[in-house]
Design an enzyme around this catalytic site. Sequence first.
Site, short mmCIF file in Angstrom:
data_model
loop_
_atom_site.label_atom_id
_atom_site.label_comp_id
_atom_site.label_asym_id
_atom_site.label_seq_id
_atom_site.Cartn_x
_atom_site.Cartn_y
_atom_site.Cartn_z
N SER A 125 1.08 -1.16 -0.22
CA SER A 125 0.08 -0.03 0.11
C SER A 125 0.74 1.28 -0.11
O SER A 125 1.88 1.21 0.74
CB SER A 125 -0.96 -0.05 1.22
OG SER A 125 -1.30 1.48 1.62
N TYR A 150 -2.81 -0.24 10.47
CA TYR A 150 -2.77 -0.96 9.08
C TYR A 150 -1.54 -0.41 8.19
O TYR A 150 -0.95 -1.44 7.53
CB TYR A 150 -4.27 -0.36 8.37
CG TYR A 150 -4.10 -0.64 6.77
CD1 TYR A 150 -4.33 -2.00 6.32
CD2 TYR A 150 -3.90 0.46 5.90
CE1 TYR A 150 -4.24 -2.19 5.29
CE2 TYR A 150 -3.97 0.04 4.55
CZ TYR A 150 -4.02 -1.22 4.15
OH TYR A 150 -3.93 -1.34 2.57
N LYS A 154 1.81 -3.18 6.82
CA LYS A 154 2.14 -3.12 5.38
C LYS A 154 3.69 -3.05 5.44
O LYS A 154 4.52 -3.47 4.59
CB LYS A 154 1.61 -2.32 4.38
CG LYS A 154 0.21 -2.33 4.32
CD LYS A 154 -0.26 -3.77 3.51
CE LYS A 154 -1.56 -4.16 3.23
NZ LYS A 154 -1.67 -5.65 2.61
N LEU A 201 -14.19 5.50 0.28
CA LEU A 201 -15.08 6.43 -0.09
C LEU A 201 -16.01 6.20 -0.95
O LEU A 201 -17.32 6.52 -1.20
CB LEU A 201 -14.09 7.77 -0.59
CG LEU A 201 -14.83 8.88 -1.44
CD1 LEU A 201 -15.74 9.59 -0.57
CD2 LEU A 201 -13.89 9.86 -1.92
#
Length: 340
Positions: A125, A150, A154, A201
Amino acid sequence: MAKILVTGGLGYIGSHTVVELVAAGYEPVIVDDLSNSNIKILDQLSKIIGFKPAFHQFDLCDMEKLEKFVAAEPGIEGIIHFAAFKAVGESVKNPLKYYHTNIASLVNLLKVYKDKPADFVFSSSCTVYGQPDILPVTEDAPVKPAQSPYGNTKQIAEEILKDAVVSGDVKKVIALRYFNPVGAHESALIGELPNGVPQNLVPFITQTAIGKREKITVFGNDYNTKDGSCIRDYIHVVDLAKAHVAALKLMANNDFKGYDVFNLGTGNGNTVLEIIAAFENTTGVKLNYEIGPRREGDVEKVWGDVTKSANVLKWTAKLGIDVMMASAWEWEKYLSQNPS
């Protein structure tokens, strides 16, 4: 056909990647625990690719079940590892859930395939960059302290993979640093299907447009951006899926050795308010939204330099914002007409 293990293969990006793998002549084998996906996607995939792919339901953190899977599915030549929790906000509230699942699943996979010649593609990410000093951000930018658990999982996962390559536990690894995947397959048979309230979103936009949600909250309008809302690099999920096939092909080349990372984005940034406007312009549907406070863990602005992906991975994003919004809307309408 090379047999490719796709962990989290019934999830959003995983399911689209299964489609692209089949189109490229690979044989996907899916593992998914259905913690953030739906079994009906297996049937939807079957309609797109023309057959039901091999599917195994279990948690990769369960080493005993993982070892049984490896024995039952010999000959795996590549692994694409999607399986992980992925919501920034939730990770801030429940960090141990994220550290356990996202790290243990990776370590278990590396252990069981340690002596097997499987190339490894990791779902990373752009969160590893934190808030970059220079935009667009390149793969050489320093990895800053993560702004969420989070994002930290990664970063840790990339470090684990680099160490595993140095030790020889795995021979070839490509980490793909995603920016913001949106949109859905052109068939409208697969798309983003979050359990519960969406954390991202675009599904919140489409669910509001269809009437499932009352309104959208824009988290902050006081950032240092053109309209005060956060900027992200939005990329169509089908483009993203194709990059995983490109990564497998690159690693199949004998010239590729060790570990490498690639940005997957369009190279352009859009604000949250621009995405809302793009949806309204593309679909003709007006959205009810309000401005709320900033959300903990959010980066102000980030978009990627994708020159390396174009030159080395031989991959570039093709689909624009209008296609992203239109396909996401078609998927939402399909869901409303075909409730589970």
